[in-house]
Design a protein around this motif. Structure first.
Motif, PDB file in Angstrom:
ATOM      1  N   SER A 110       0.818  -1.224   0.000  1.00 15.15           N
ATOM      2  CA  SER A 110       0.000   0.000   0.000  1.00 15.15           C
ATOM      3  C   SER A 110       0.846   1.266   0.000  1.00 15.15           C
ATOM      4  O   SER A 110       0.315   2.354   0.188  1.00 15.15           O
ATOM      5  N   SER A 111       2.149   1.117  -0.222  1.00 13.55           N
ATOM      6  CA  SER A 111       3.013   2.295  -0.295  1.00 13.55           C
ATOM      7  C   SER A 111       4.123   2.049  -1.303  1.00 13.55           C
ATOM      8  O   SER A 111       4.496   0.898  -1.564  1.00 13.55           O
ATOM      9  N   LYS A 112       4.664   3.132  -1.860  1.00 11.62           N
ATOM     10  CA  LYS A 112       5.754   2.995  -2.825  1.00 11.62           C
ATOM     11  C   LYS A 112       6.956   2.320  -2.182  1.00 11.62           C
ATOM     12  O   LYS A 112       7.637   1.494  -2.814  1.00 11.62           O
ATOM     13  N   GLU A 113       7.224   2.642  -0.927  1.00  7.44           N
ATOM     14  CA  GLU A 113       8.353   2.042  -0.223  1.00  7.44           C
ATOM     15  C   GLU A 113       8.236   0.518  -0.198  1.00  7.44           C
ATOM     16  O   GLU A 113       9.201  -0.211  -0.482  1.00  7.44           O
ATOM     17  N   ARG A 114       7.055   0.011   0.141  1.00  6.29           N
ATOM     18  CA  ARG A 114       6.847  -1.437   0.210  1.00  6.29           C
ATOM     19  C   ARG A 114       6.851  -2.066  -1.194  1.00  6.29           C
ATOM     20  O   ARG A 114       7.341  -3.184  -1.383  1.00  6.29           O
ATOM     21  N   ILE A 115       6.281  -1.351  -2.144  1.00  5.43           N
ATOM     22  CA  ILE A 115       6.272  -1.850  -3.527  1.00  5.43           C
ATOM     23  C   ILE A 115       7.697  -2.062  -4.017  1.00  5.43           C
ATOM     24  O   ILE A 115       8.036  -3.105  -4.594  1.00  5.43           O
ATOM     25  N   LEU A 116       8.561  -1.098  -3.764  1.00  8.07           N
ATOM     26  CA  LEU A 116       9.965  -1.205  -4.173  1.00  8.07           C
ATOM     27  C   LEU A 116      10.680  -2.306  -3.386  1.00  8.07           C
ATOM     28  O   LEU A 116      11.472  -3.072  -3.944  1.00  8.07           O
ATOM     29  N   GLU A 117      10.392  -2.376  -2.093  1.00  3.46           N
ATOM     30  CA  GLU A 117      11.022  -3.396  -1.254  1.00  3.46           C
ATOM     31  C   GLU A 117      10.694  -4.791  -1.760  1.00  3.46           C
ATOM     32  O   GLU A 117      11.564  -5.666  -1.842  1.00  3.46           O
ATOM     33  N   ASN A 118       9.433  -5.016  -2.123  1.00  2.00           N
ATOM     34  CA  ASN A 118       9.000  -6.336  -2.576  1.00  2.00           C
ATOM     35  C   ASN A 118       9.635  -6.730  -3.912  1.00  2.00           C
ATOM     36  O   ASN A 118       9.664  -7.913  -4.263  1.00  2.00           O
ATOM     37  N   ALA A 119      10.110  -5.748  -4.657  1.00  2.00           N
ATOM     38  CA  ALA A 119      10.770  -6.031  -5.932  1.00  2.00           C
ATOM     39  C   ALA A 119      12.252  -6.302  -5.775  1.00  2.00           C
ATOM     40  O   ALA A 119      12.889  -6.881  -6.668  1.00  2.00           O
ATOM     41  N   ASP A 120      12.810  -5.935  -4.634  1.00  2.00           N
ATOM     42  CA  ASP A 120      14.256  -5.997  -4.416  1.00  2.00           C
ATOM     43  C   ASP A 120      14.643  -7.319  -3.754  1.00  2.00           C
ATOM     44  O   ASP A 120      15.096  -7.383  -2.615  1.00  2.00           O
ATOM     45  N   ILE A 121      14.478  -8.410  -4.520  1.00  2.95           N
ATOM     46  CA  ILE A 121      14.671  -9.747  -3.948  1.00  2.95           C
ATOM     47  C   ILE A 121      15.597 -10.611  -4.811  1.00  2.95           C
ATOM     48  O   ILE A 121      15.638 -11.838  -4.656  1.00  2.95           O
ATOM     49  N   PHE A 122      16.351  -9.973  -5.689  1.00  2.00           N
ATOM     50  CA  PHE A 122      17.155 -10.739  -6.643  1.00  2.00           C
ATOM     51  C   PHE A 122      18.660 -10.599  -6.422  1.00  2.00           C
ATOM     52  O   PHE A 122      19.449 -11.076  -7.227  1.00  2.00           O
ATOM     53  N   ASP A 123      19.056  -9.960  -5.313  1.00  3.80           N
ATOM     54  CA  ASP A 123      20.479  -9.792  -5.034  1.00  3.80           C
ATOM     55  C   ASP A 123      20.942 -10.672  -3.871  1.00  3.80           C
ATOM     56  O   ASP A 123      22.020 -10.470  -3.318  1.00  3.80           O
ATOM     57  N   PHE A 124      20.129 -11.658  -3.493  1.00  2.68           N
ATOM     58  CA  PHE A 124      20.547 -12.615  -2.472  1.00  2.68           C
ATOM     59  C   PHE A 124      19.831 -13.930  -2.722  1.00  2.68           C
ATOM     60  O   PHE A 124      18.859 -13.998  -3.478  1.00  2.68           O
ATOM     61  N   LYS A 125      20.353 -14.994  -2.109  1.00  4.83           N
ATOM     62  CA  LYS A 125      19.755 -16.312  -2.262  1.00  4.83           C
ATOM     63  C   LYS A 125      19.738 -17.016  -0.918  1.00  4.83           C
ATOM     64  O   LYS A 125      20.754 -17.055  -0.219  1.00  4.83           O
ATOM     65  N   LEU A 126      18.593 -17.552  -0.545  1.00  4.76           N
ATOM     66  CA  LEU A 126      18.476 -18.307   0.696  1.00  4.76           C
ATOM     67  C   LEU A 126      19.261 -19.616   0.572  1.00  4.76           C
ATOM     68  O   LEU A 126      19.208 -20.284  -0.464  1.00  4.76           O
ATOM     69  N   SER A 127      19.976 -19.975   1.616  1.00 13.86           N
ATOM     70  CA  SER A 127      20.737 -21.219   1.615  1.00 13.86           C
ATOM     71  C   SER A 127      19.826 -22.407   1.910  1.00 13.86           C
ATOM     72  O   SER A 127      18.685 -22.250   2.371  1.00 13.86           O
ATOM     73  N   ASP A 128      20.340 -23.595   1.643  1.00 13.79           N
ATOM     74  CA  ASP A 128      19.582 -24.801   1.984  1.00 13.79           C
ATOM     75  C   ASP A 128      19.281 -24.835   3.479  1.00 13.79           C
ATOM     76  O   ASP A 128      18.212 -25.302   3.899  1.00 13.79           O
ATOM     77  N   GLU A 129      20.219 -24.338   4.295  1.00 15.61           N
ATOM     78  CA  GLU A 129      20.016 -24.302   5.743  1.00 15.61           C
ATOM     79  C   GLU A 129      18.875 -23.348   6.119  1.00 15.61           C
ATOM     80  O   GLU A 129      18.083 -23.640   7.032  1.00 15.61           O
ATOM     81  N   ASP A 130      18.806 -22.239   5.412  1.00 17.89           N
ATOM     82  CA  ASP A 130      17.705 -21.294   5.650  1.00 17.89           C
ATOM     83  C   ASP A 130      16.366 -21.951   5.344  1.00 17.89           C
ATOM     84  O   ASP A 130      15.414 -21.856   6.133  1.00 17.89           O
TER      85      ASP A 130
END
Length: 285
Positions: free
Chosen positions: A243-263
């Protein structure tokens, strides 16, 4: 999923249609200028996939945003869904025309049966879905819909539909997140080359679990970003809303890290908490 680098990157449906790997969900957004502005903000932030439904009662605002965002229609992937009151062949055709009038666009990229066994046809759901799917196939063959699919369909619902379908569903949109993983159903869909979309990927804002908080700290990310990254790594198309530009941008910024198998393994502790929404066979609507 290593080849996905932004929310505009796509998965490919069984018929060759490309679907952007993250969508913008519009559930509970009102039919109002504020929703038009919010969707246009999402598009400005890079989203190219907008998910609505007749039941959301905001198709007019979604359509206005798409028509006035400054991009060509072909650049935006638009999904809507058939309401529970309109199952059956004739009812489906009638509501589809209303959906298209509401949206004010020439075609849909994806049309879904929203729920498999709603109250209006609870005892005759198989026959109702058969008629609905016949209408879906006709609309698809006529080019009014680029892809057809379902939402909230479990294995027995899909088995019944596939008994009479000429074209198999290309998508199944499900409640999916680390609390509710539906492994057997996901495998069923993937074995049949159905793309799996994840609604409520942010667990409706339930961010307090210590495992999620710890993983978010590890990557200097928010819990929301961790949840969406989980979805991407499972091969799902998440449909977060914001519901905000800040959250919209945050939700798109998910491609510069990868969860490990342990995660991923650590997050399995959430599974005991289960679904947040209704069961498809007993939903009170």
């Amino acid at each position: 999923m290593n080849d996905l680098n932004s929310i505009q990157d796509c998965l490919v449906l069984i018929n060759g249609v490309k679907i952007p790997c993250v969508g913008f969900g519009t559930w509970k957004l009102p039919d109002a200028d504020s929703t038009v502005d919010l969707i246009k903000t999402a598009i400005d932030c890079g989203y190219r996939h907008i998910d609505t439904a007749f039941m959301y009662q905001n198709e007019k605002s979604v359509g206005k945003a798409i028509r006035t965002c400054g991009l060509s229609r072909s650049e935006i992937f638009v999904t809507s869904k058939l309401s529970n009151a309109s199952h059956g062949y004739e009812n489906t055709l009638k509501e589809f025309e209303q959906t298209m009038e509401n949206l004010g666009i020439e075609y849909l990229d994806l049309y879904l049966i929203h729920w498999p066994r709603p109250l209006p046809v609870r005892e005759t759901w198989k026959e109702a879905n058969e008629g609905t799917w016949k209408a879906f196939e006709e609309l698809y063959k006529a080019g009014k819909i680029k892809a057809i699919g379902v939402s909230n369909f479990m294995e027995h619902h899909l088995d019944a539909l596939l008994d009479t379908a000429n074209i198999a569903p290309m998508v199944n949109q499900l409640e999916l997140h680390p609390r509710f993983v539906q492994r057997e159903l996901v495998t069923y869909c993937k074995d049949r080359r159905m793309i799996v979309e994840a609604y409520s990927p942010l667990i409706r804002g339930d961010f307090d679990h210590p495992v999620l908080v710890e993983i978010a700290k590890k990557y200097n990310k928010s819990v929301a970003q961790v949840l969406l990254r989980w979805s991407i790594q499972q091969g799902f198309v998440p449909l977060p809303k914001a519901s905000s530009k800040e959250r919209i941008l945050e939700n798109a910024d998910i491609f510069d890290f990868k969860l490990s198998d342990e995660d991923i393994e650590a997050m399995k502790v959430l599974e005991e908490l289960g679904r947040t929404g209704s069961h498809p066979d007993t939903a009170p609507f």
